[in-house]
Scaffold this active site. Sequence first.
Site, PDB file in Angstrom:
ATOM      1  N   HIS A  46     -22.466 -19.036  25.840  1.00 24.29           N
ATOM      2  CA  HIS A  46     -23.002 -19.751  26.254  1.00 24.29           C
ATOM      3  C   HIS A  46     -22.904 -20.408  27.787  1.00 24.29           C
ATOM      4  CE1 HIS A  46     -23.468 -21.723  21.935  1.00 24.29           C
ATOM      5  NE2 HIS A  46     -22.337 -20.681  21.418  1.00 24.29           N
ATOM      6  N   ARG A  92     -22.664 -34.633  37.517  1.00 28.04           N
ATOM      7  CA  ARG A  92     -22.391 -33.487  38.494  1.00 28.04           C
ATOM      8  C   ARG A  92     -23.793 -32.863  39.377  1.00 28.04           C
ATOM      9  NH1 ARG A  92     -21.546 -28.921  36.719  1.00 28.04           N
ATOM     10  NH2 ARG A  92     -20.606 -29.081  34.545  1.00 28.04           N
TER      11      ARG A  92
END
Length: 638
Positions: A235, A297
């Site tokens: 991941h 972000r």
Amino acid sequence: MIESLLIVNRGEIACRIIRTARAMGIRTIAVYSDADATALHVRDADQAVHIGPGPARQSYLVGEAIIAAARDTGAQAIHPGYGFLSENADFAQSVLDAGLVWVGPRPDSIRAMGLKDAAKARMIAAGVPVTPGYLGADQSPERLASAAADIGYPVLIKAVAGGGGKGMRRVDTPAEFADALASCQREAASSFGNTAVLLEKYILSPRHIEVQVFGDTQGTIVHLFERDCSLQRRHQKVIEEAPAPGMDDASRAAICAAAVKAAKAVDYVGAGTIEFIADASDGLRADRIWFMEMNTRLQVEHPVTEAITGIDLVEWQLRVASGEPLPMRQDELRITGWAIEARLYAENPATGFLPSIGRLDHFALPTELRIETGVAAGGEVSAFYDPMIAKLIVHRADRADAIDRLKQACERVECAPVHTNAWFLARLLAAPGYAAGTATTAFIADHLDTLADDPEPSPALLQAAGDALVARHSSGGGASRMPAGLRGFRLNADRVNRIELVADGKPYTVALSQPGAGLYASRDRPGVSIDEDGHVTAFELGQSFSIRVPRVEGAASGPATDGVILAPMPGRIIAVDVVAGAIVTKGQKIVTLEAMKMEHSLTAPFDGVVADLAAAVGGQVAEGTRLARIERSEPPAA
């Protein structure tokens, strides 16, 4: 416009923000921990402030120290980069409460997208397609098991507060569900302090597609097209590209419209990323792409979007934070060419991707492409932080050319003694499945045996190393300084000579090409560098090899018979039992190294004198670091 900026980060992203801020005439202030006192971002900034010890929780994650540094230096604004405090809504609010400018989204937007279940519920209300699943408040094992059965196996259990791949479990059958749930909840409690989970239908051919969005304080939100981040390991993203291969106009329009809708649902300001999961079992289709989560972000992979759009996203962040409107309208944004980014990590794929730490005695990157890095030759890779040390970004007219150029760039990475994944990246880029543009998130795991198989040096590299060793030790130093494996070797012997070499612990018999020719500078011969102890570091296809003449070991952790004592692995020196010039006997302890929670005693290989001593108590050393050299007290018996 903001006039002074404190950057709450380190490494390559801090250096990257500093570069744009300086071009805009903004004064920059860096913060640093004990471990980063000499780091590149500290040297690049106009000013730097020490904020604590090496561990991030005692430095980069201490909000009070950050705000105090901003006040003490007169900083007007704070940029969090990514990671650390970038998605901490409470910290963002404390920045605003301190009267400072926060270069990021509003705290309420961060909170709205911070928990996966609440974010998905909001997306459903906004009409954004989400993966079929369960978001219920009833967290009993019985209700969750029932929901999994309704969804249909396989399912994915995800911690609602998760991130970075933590708190996730795939479950293929009802019999596995209870154990997987318990395991996921334990990890979620440990990592996030929250055991709540959600369930999703597990997509069997998943591709990870994300869309860059940007909003201003006037309420305008645009997208800057998509990126494909499907090449992942556990991941964690490894290679990213823009645009996504196989994306047709209809699918692009659908996913980008959904991303803008998602950002508007939380009144988003600044740079953000909407992440989607696509079922690619029948190619990319608009009706098989679902919202996964939002990152509030800037992303690590933002350079590929910058490359295809020609936009500096950090400049946009600073302008929007200063109250300016977005510099461009949606209809002015275009995709030009293809961009791919590879993440260079200080890790060794051949040892299960274990992080590699220590001093970068040699660090050279290709120069014909965009490089983002926070380290330089002579710097340190610390055990305290993420092991990513650079990003290599290529932008070309088409995808095939971009892949080829980036592969070549990864093959030219030189780093020693710290290991990197450069050779692994090159193999990944050369894989036919990747070139086809159909790789899913399982691609690396499915091909790991071949992608991460330990590389071996080519005959040409071994030959060049052998030539260099013989030339060096036959031209100077005398027999007393020559490694035992080369003593008695003559340059005026037969034209073809064979010597034994050891490369990264593996033995090889090498035929020398032209004794005495030494180093080869032509482009078709690999380059080598050699130190005074007969140790060659050679680079080939992104891999570094430690090559020497055979060494006869004493104790399991002891040094070789040429008297040179090397660190057998990265670690910390906890004891030095001799001084330079001391007389020692065979087997006497010289240095004690602590590594992997164990102590390793390095001993004298023979009776002699400590000719030089480089080890110091408390020092962190990389594998292969020279710690001491013992000279025989008398010539060995014939």
